[in-house]
Design a protein around this motif. Sequence first.
Motif, PDB file in Angstrom:
ATOM      1  N   HIS A 270      -4.509 -53.672 -44.564  1.00  0.00           N
ATOM      2  CA  HIS A 270      -5.341 -54.880 -44.448  1.00  0.00           C
ATOM      3  C   HIS A 270      -6.695 -54.730 -45.140  1.00  0.00           C
ATOM      4  CE1 HIS A 270      -2.331 -56.048 -41.538  1.00  0.00           C
ATOM      5  NE2 HIS A 270      -2.634 -55.022 -40.772  1.00  0.00           N
ATOM      6  N   SER A 271      -6.756 -53.919 -46.202  1.00  0.00           N
ATOM      7  CA  SER A 271      -8.063 -53.617 -46.796  1.00  0.00           C
ATOM      8  C   SER A 271      -8.361 -54.407 -48.059  1.00  0.00           C
ATOM      9  CB  SER A 271      -8.147 -52.119 -47.120  1.00  0.00           C
ATOM     10  OG  SER A 271      -7.120 -51.735 -48.024  1.00  0.00           O
ATOM     11  N   GLY A 272      -7.451 -55.285 -48.478  1.00  0.00           N
ATOM     12  CA  GLY A 272      -7.634 -55.972 -49.750  1.00  0.00           C
ATOM     13  C   GLY A 272      -8.907 -56.778 -49.843  1.00  0.00           C
ATOM     14  N   THR A 273      -9.305 -57.400 -48.746  1.00  0.00           N
ATOM     15  CA  THR A 273     -10.523 -58.219 -48.755  1.00  0.00           C
ATOM     16  C   THR A 273     -11.528 -57.716 -47.730  1.00  0.00           C
ATOM     17  OG1 THR A 273      -9.521 -59.803 -47.205  1.00  0.00           O
ATOM     18  CG2 THR A 273      -9.275 -60.259 -49.555  1.00  0.00           C
ATOM     19  N   VAL A 274     -11.530 -56.404 -47.490  1.00  0.00           N
ATOM     20  CA  VAL A 274     -12.348 -55.865 -46.410  1.00  0.00           C
ATOM     21  C   VAL A 274     -13.844 -55.896 -46.724  1.00  0.00           C
ATOM     22  CG1 VAL A 274     -12.399 -53.425 -47.079  1.00  0.00           C
ATOM     23  CG2 VAL A 274     -12.299 -54.047 -44.635  1.00  0.00           C
ATOM     24  N   LEU A 275     -14.222 -56.180 -47.972  1.00  0.00           N
ATOM     25  CA  LEU A 275     -15.640 -56.355 -48.291  1.00  0.00           C
ATOM     26  C   LEU A 275     -16.015 -57.824 -48.434  1.00  0.00           C
ATOM     27  CD1 LEU A 275     -16.606 -53.489 -50.781  1.00  0.00           C
ATOM     28  CD2 LEU A 275     -16.938 -53.624 -48.311  1.00  0.00           C
ATOM     29  N   ASP A 276     -15.067 -58.715 -48.178  1.00  0.00           N
ATOM     30  CA  ASP A 276     -15.339 -60.160 -48.233  1.00  0.00           C
ATOM     31  C   ASP A 276     -15.884 -60.596 -49.589  1.00  0.00           C
ATOM     32  OD1 ASP A 276     -14.367 -61.032 -45.851  1.00  0.00           O
ATOM     33  OD2 ASP A 276     -16.285 -61.109 -44.809  1.00  0.00           O
ATOM     34  N   LEU A 277     -15.273 -60.113 -50.667  1.00  0.00           N
ATOM     35  CA  LEU A 277     -15.701 -60.491 -52.014  1.00  0.00           C
ATOM     36  C   LEU A 277     -14.899 -61.698 -52.500  1.00  0.00           C
ATOM     37  CD1 LEU A 277     -16.028 -56.906 -53.524  1.00  0.00           C
ATOM     38  CD2 LEU A 277     -17.837 -58.361 -52.606  1.00  0.00           C
ATOM     39  N   PRO A 278     -15.472 -62.500 -53.398  1.00  0.00           N
ATOM     40  CA  PRO A 278     -14.873 -63.803 -53.704  1.00  0.00           C
ATOM     41  C   PRO A 278     -13.755 -63.815 -54.738  1.00  0.00           C
ATOM     42  CG  PRO A 278     -16.994 -63.594 -54.786  1.00  0.00           C
ATOM     43  CD  PRO A 278     -16.845 -62.378 -53.916  1.00  0.00           C
ATOM     44  N   TYR A 279     -13.610 -62.752 -55.548  1.00  0.00           N
ATOM     45  CA  TYR A 279     -12.619 -62.778 -56.623  1.00  0.00           C
ATOM     46  C   TYR A 279     -11.577 -61.689 -56.397  1.00  0.00           C
ATOM     47  CZ  TYR A 279     -16.073 -65.775 -58.803  1.00  0.00           C
ATOM     48  OH  TYR A 279     -16.957 -66.793 -59.046  1.00  0.00           O
ATOM     49  N   ASN A 280     -10.301 -62.049 -56.557  1.00  0.00           N
ATOM     50  CA  ASN A 280      -9.209 -61.140 -56.237  1.00  0.00           C
ATOM     51  C   ASN A 280      -8.172 -61.097 -57.352  1.00  0.00           C
ATOM     52  OD1 ASN A 280     -10.035 -60.605 -53.384  1.00  0.00           O
ATOM     53  ND2 ASN A 280      -9.673 -62.798 -53.188  1.00  0.00           N
ATOM     54  N   PHE A 281      -7.656 -59.882 -57.596  1.00  0.00           N
ATOM     55  CA  PHE A 281      -6.577 -59.683 -58.567  1.00  0.00           C
ATOM     56  C   PHE A 281      -5.475 -58.871 -57.903  1.00  0.00           C
ATOM     57  CE2 PHE A 281      -4.690 -56.610 -61.596  1.00  0.00           C
ATOM     58  CZ  PHE A 281      -3.926 -57.506 -62.335  1.00  0.00           C
ATOM     59  N   ARG A 282      -4.242 -59.380 -57.990  1.00  0.00           N
ATOM     60  CA  ARG A 282      -3.077 -58.706 -57.422  1.00  0.00           C
ATOM     61  C   ARG A 282      -2.031 -58.567 -58.513  1.00  0.00           C
ATOM     62  NH1 ARG A 282      -2.270 -59.658 -51.730  1.00  0.00           N
ATOM     63  NH2 ARG A 282      -0.150 -60.384 -52.094  1.00  0.00           N
ATOM     64  N   PRO A 283      -1.708 -57.341 -58.937  1.00  0.00           N
ATOM     65  CA  PRO A 283      -0.772 -57.145 -60.055  1.00  0.00           C
ATOM     66  C   PRO A 283       0.599 -57.730 -59.737  1.00  0.00           C
ATOM     67  CG  PRO A 283      -1.055 -55.104 -58.825  1.00  0.00           C
ATOM     68  CD  PRO A 283      -2.084 -56.067 -58.306  1.00  0.00           C
ATOM     69  N   GLY A 284       1.128 -58.463 -60.711  1.00  0.00           N
ATOM     70  CA  GLY A 284       2.416 -59.105 -60.507  1.00  0.00           C
ATOM     71  C   GLY A 284       2.323 -60.441 -59.804  1.00  0.00           C
ATOM     72  N   GLU A 285       1.148 -60.730 -59.239  1.00  0.00           N
ATOM     73  CA  GLU A 285       0.937 -61.994 -58.539  1.00  0.00           C
ATOM     74  C   GLU A 285      -0.010 -62.906 -59.318  1.00  0.00           C
ATOM     75  OE1 GLU A 285       2.451 -62.549 -55.412  1.00  0.00           O
ATOM     76  OE2 GLU A 285       3.502 -60.680 -55.895  1.00  0.00           O
ATOM     77  N   THR A 286      -1.021 -62.317 -59.944  1.00  0.00           N
ATOM     78  CA  THR A 286      -1.995 -63.074 -60.732  1.00  0.00           C
ATOM     79  C   THR A 286      -2.216 -62.355 -62.059  1.00  0.00           C
ATOM     80  OG1 THR A 286      -3.839 -61.890 -59.682  1.00  0.00           O
ATOM     81  CG2 THR A 286      -3.172 -63.989 -58.704  1.00  0.00           C
ATOM     82  N   GLU A 287      -2.552 -63.105 -63.099  1.00  0.00           N
ATOM     83  CA  GLU A 287      -2.796 -62.516 -64.413  1.00  0.00           C
ATOM     84  C   GLU A 287      -4.234 -62.026 -64.543  1.00  0.00           C
ATOM     85  OE1 GLU A 287      -0.708 -61.847 -66.957  1.00  0.00           O
ATOM     86  OE2 GLU A 287       0.854 -62.395 -65.527  1.00  0.00           O
ATOM     87  N   GLU A 288      -5.140 -62.749 -63.946  1.00  0.00           N
ATOM     88  CA  GLU A 288      -6.555 -62.400 -63.981  1.00  0.00           C
ATOM     89  C   GLU A 288      -7.122 -62.597 -62.574  1.00  0.00           C
ATOM     90  OE1 GLU A 288      -7.955 -61.065 -66.525  1.00  0.00           O
ATOM     91  OE2 GLU A 288      -6.486 -61.488 -68.099  1.00  0.00           O
ATOM     92  N   PHE A 289      -8.428 -62.432 -62.449  1.00  0.00           N
ATOM     93  CA  PHE A 289      -9.062 -62.682 -61.159  1.00  0.00           C
ATOM     94  C   PHE A 289      -8.922 -64.153 -60.779  1.00  0.00           C
ATOM     95  CE2 PHE A 289     -11.456 -58.718 -61.868  1.00  0.00           C
ATOM     96  CZ  PHE A 289     -11.360 -58.168 -60.600  1.00  0.00           C
ATOM     97  N   GLU A 290      -8.728 -64.388 -59.512  1.00  0.00           N
ATOM     98  CA  GLU A 290      -8.734 -65.737 -58.981  1.00  0.00           C
ATOM     99  C   GLU A 290      -9.767 -65.825 -57.874  1.00  0.00           C
ATOM    100  OE1 GLU A 290      -4.842 -66.869 -57.736  1.00  0.00           O
ATOM    101  OE2 GLU A 290      -4.079 -67.069 -59.792  1.00  0.00           O
ATOM    102  N   GLU A 291     -10.488 -66.939 -57.862  1.00  0.00           N
ATOM    103  CA  GLU A 291     -11.473 -67.133 -56.801  1.00  0.00           C
ATOM    104  C   GLU A 291     -10.748 -67.454 -55.506  1.00  0.00           C
ATOM    105  OE1 GLU A 291     -14.921 -70.355 -55.742  1.00  0.00           O
ATOM    106  OE2 GLU A 291     -14.888 -69.551 -57.787  1.00  0.00           O
TER     107      GLU A 291
END
Length: 258
Positions: free
Chosen positions: A203-224
Amino acid sequence: RAVLLYANCRRPDEDLSFREVLQRIRDILSSGKYTQIPQLSSSRPFNVATPFELVPKGKEGGTRRAVLIGINYVGMKGELSGCHNDVHNIKDYIMDVWGFREENMTILLDDGQHKLPTRANILGAYNQLVEDSQPGDVCFCHFSGHGGMLPDDNGDEDDGFDETLIPLDFKQTGQIRDDDLYKILVVPMKRGVTLTCLYDCCHSGTVLDLPYNFRPGETEEFEEEANFQFGPLISIAAGLAATCINTNDPANSCCTVS
């Protein structure tokens, strides 16, 4: 992560991009029948095809500081076995490849030889990191242990849950919420400091509460992040008399790999 970036105690012959690092981590997890998807979160969007670096070009002259935390929860239900080794491997990696020095590291382990990774010691280490860091410095935080989720207590989570780190003394002092980490570690960090965090826990993917996320195989670039509330976060920064992360300023950046 250390196996990927520091196999056989040497830097890879090729310069891997952020995207390649995340994708290879996902491939390693998939080969072991794990379904977790590694995630890169950032205070600002950047090109994930750029080389993975802990020390960006132009920041070579600053002090390199680190907080490394490993919790095996020795003798407790849910005891882990590899978190101390994770810290030792990461320590070797950042010293050998990126030039970090032991005198600028805080290491917390429940191994009987180091300061314990209690809630107070973890937050104290992060507070000290923020206080000591100056513009041009590079900071790295690593956590290997258990992560969790708690019902959101301030209405800022779309899914209704805060992500957490679980300190050694969580039964007595509670878990460390993502809101706490944002307020203590991210918001008050001085402009011009580069902060990279590696959280090796659930459960650590957003543990710093940052606004932009990238998940390999799910998104090509950062998504807000959908419905991300920048307003309350800016208010937090103002309340702490600190400069909030400027998402358009590459000189002031924070990211997590999980």
